[in-house]
Motif scaffolding. Structure first.
Motif, PDB file in Angstrom:
ATOM      1  N   ASP A  44      -0.127  42.940  15.874  1.00  0.00           N
ATOM      2  CA  ASP A  44      -1.432  42.996  16.545  1.00  0.00           C
ATOM      3  C   ASP A  44      -2.513  42.543  15.567  1.00  0.00           C
ATOM      4  N   PRO A  45      -2.502  41.244  15.210  1.00  0.00           N
ATOM      5  CA  PRO A  45      -3.409  40.759  14.153  1.00  0.00           C
ATOM      6  C   PRO A  45      -4.886  40.884  14.498  1.00  0.00           C
ATOM      7  N   LEU A  46      -5.236  40.896  15.798  1.00  0.00           N
ATOM      8  CA  LEU A  46      -6.650  40.912  16.192  1.00  0.00           C
ATOM      9  C   LEU A  46      -7.108  42.260  16.736  1.00  0.00           C
ATOM     10  N   LYS A  47      -6.204  43.253  16.730  1.00  0.00           N
ATOM     11  CA  LYS A  47      -6.536  44.572  17.296  1.00  0.00           C
ATOM     12  C   LYS A  47      -7.099  44.406  18.711  1.00  0.00           C
ATOM     13  N   PHE A  48      -6.400  43.629  19.505  1.00  0.00           N
ATOM     14  CA  PHE A  48      -6.895  43.229  20.824  1.00  0.00           C
ATOM     15  C   PHE A  48      -6.706  44.347  21.849  1.00  0.00           C
ATOM     16  N   VAL A  49      -7.769  44.550  22.661  1.00  0.00           N
ATOM     17  CA  VAL A  49      -7.708  45.540  23.738  1.00  0.00           C
ATOM     18  C   VAL A  49      -8.352  44.935  24.986  1.00  0.00           C
ATOM     19  N   ASP A  50      -7.625  44.952  26.120  1.00  0.00           N
ATOM     20  CA  ASP A  50      -8.260  44.624  27.399  1.00  0.00           C
ATOM     21  C   ASP A  50      -8.164  45.864  28.283  1.00  0.00           C
ATOM     22  N   THR A  51      -7.349  45.850  29.332  1.00  0.00           N
ATOM     23  CA  THR A  51      -7.168  47.084  30.104  1.00  0.00           C
ATOM     24  C   THR A  51      -6.314  48.094  29.343  1.00  0.00           C
ATOM     25  N   LYS A  52      -5.586  47.601  28.346  1.00  0.00           N
ATOM     26  CA  LYS A  52      -4.844  48.484  27.448  1.00  0.00           C
ATOM     27  C   LYS A  52      -4.688  47.786  26.106  1.00  0.00           C
ATOM     28  N   ALA A  53      -4.363  48.522  25.072  1.00  0.00           N
ATOM     29  CA  ALA A  53      -4.193  47.934  23.738  1.00  0.00           C
ATOM     30  C   ALA A  53      -2.976  47.019  23.730  1.00  0.00           C
ATOM     31  N   TYR A  54      -3.077  45.916  22.990  1.00  0.00           N
ATOM     32  CA  TYR A  54      -2.000  44.922  22.946  1.00  0.00           C
ATOM     33  C   TYR A  54      -0.648  45.533  22.544  1.00  0.00           C
ATOM     34  N   PRO A  55      -0.578  46.378  21.503  1.00  0.00           N
ATOM     35  CA  PRO A  55       0.717  46.976  21.152  1.00  0.00           C
ATOM     36  C   PRO A  55       1.314  47.799  22.294  1.00  0.00           C
ATOM     37  N   ASP A  56       0.444  48.475  23.055  1.00  0.00           N
ATOM     38  CA  ASP A  56       0.931  49.254  24.194  1.00  0.00           C
ATOM     39  C   ASP A  56       1.481  48.347  25.283  1.00  0.00           C
ATOM     40  N   ARG A  57       0.823  47.214  25.494  1.00  0.00           N
ATOM     41  CA  ARG A  57       1.289  46.251  26.497  1.00  0.00           C
ATOM     42  C   ARG A  57       2.645  45.671  26.096  1.00  0.00           C
ATOM     43  N   VAL A  58       2.778  45.330  24.819  1.00  0.00           N
ATOM     44  CA  VAL A  58       4.046  44.788  24.330  1.00  0.00           C
ATOM     45  C   VAL A  58       5.163  45.815  24.476  1.00  0.00           C
TER      46      VAL A  58
END
Length: 280
Positions: free
Chosen positions: A83-97
């Motif tokens: 998660d290089p960008l600490k990206f969050v939309d409706t959920k955090a990227y690591p959680d989506r993955v």
């Protein structure tokens, strides 16, 4: 006088005697709506025997169809996204993955492996649309690059099966870097005079089309696959004109010189074998 008189209306069957048809016995084609036994659909390489609609399938099916006896060695099987960008939309990227891994059983949007195809050594990379729309992130680029490196090391052909919605927005620039990364590796494959065949399946779009999907020594496709950079709706709204019939279909793209030929999935293994035999 009738020999049979129905004393009670309807059919009265005790609950314990009722039998339900098991799920998964039948396949309904989304195009022609006709029903086919699931077993026949599978034996027909997951294509409709009535209209030849090619059902969308993933790496598991392509590996089963192409590798002899489905025997292959997977490369980098446990590589997963950071998660290089600490990206969050409706959920955090690591959680989506993590949720997608649990749902699909896949680690990312591409699987790579090597084995025999009709007794010919080959490395295959195959994308899975079920993993975040087959989006191209850092792991996709890295796994493809490593698969190409293996082909270079062993001096064997490389087959790329693309199925993607394009770059993965959660990784932004890191995702776009994979276009250059994979293209550079493919240049090394070309310098080594090793065959690279690119198979475009439905859909192949975005940055994938703009990089490794269109860089094959032979660019081939399955029938009626959607192939393009931007989607038809985006293009229509941009240019303000109606698009030609069948725009961005494999047949349209072939007619305009972007593909070498279209191959039916049922014939894919034999066609690839013939092509590689001619190139060797």
């Amino acid at each position: 006088m009738s020999w049979f008189i129905r004393k009670e209306k309807g059919i009265n069957t005790p609950t314990e005697m009722k039998r339900e048809a098991p799920d998964g016995l039948w396949y309904q084609c989304p195009q022609c709506k006709k029903i086919t036994p699931t077993r026949e659909h599978k034996l027909n390489a997951y294509t409709c025997p009535h209209c030849n609609y090619h059902d969308k399938v993933g790496s598991e099916i392509y590996f089963e169809l192409l590798f002899d006896d489905n025997k292959f060695t997977e490369l980098d099987a446990n590589l997963t996204s950071g998660d290089p960008l600490k990206f969050v939309d409706t959920k955090a990227y690591p959680d989506r993955v993590k949720a997608t891994i649990q749902k699909t059983g896949l680690k990312d949007a591409v699987r790579t492996g090597y084995g025999k195809m009709n007794d010919l050594d080959i490395v295959i990379a195959c994308m899975d649309f079920s993993f975040i729309g087959g989006s191209m992130g850092s792991v996709v680029g890295e796994k493809i690059a490593r698969a190409i490196n293996y082909a270079l090391k062993k001096k064997i052909p490389f087959l790329m099966i693309s199925k993607s919605g394009g770059a993965r927005m959660m990784e932004a620039g890191f995702s776009l870097m994979q276009m250059a990364k994979t293209s550079a590796r493919l240049a090394l494959l070309s310098e080594a005079k090793l065959p690279y065949i690119s198979l475009l399946t439905d859909p192949t779009t975005g940055g994938v089309t703009a990089s490794y999907a269109m860089l094959g020594d032979f660019n081939i496709s399955e029938p009626e696959a959607l192939i393009g950079f931007a989607g038809p709706r985006v293009i229509r709204e941009t240019i303000g004109k109606d698009l030609p019939k069948g725009f961005q279909s494999a047949e349209f793209v072939l007619e305009h010189g972007f593909l070498d030929f279209i191959v039916d999935r049922k014939d894919l293994k034999d066609k690839l074998t013939s092509l590689l035999t001619m190139l060797s």
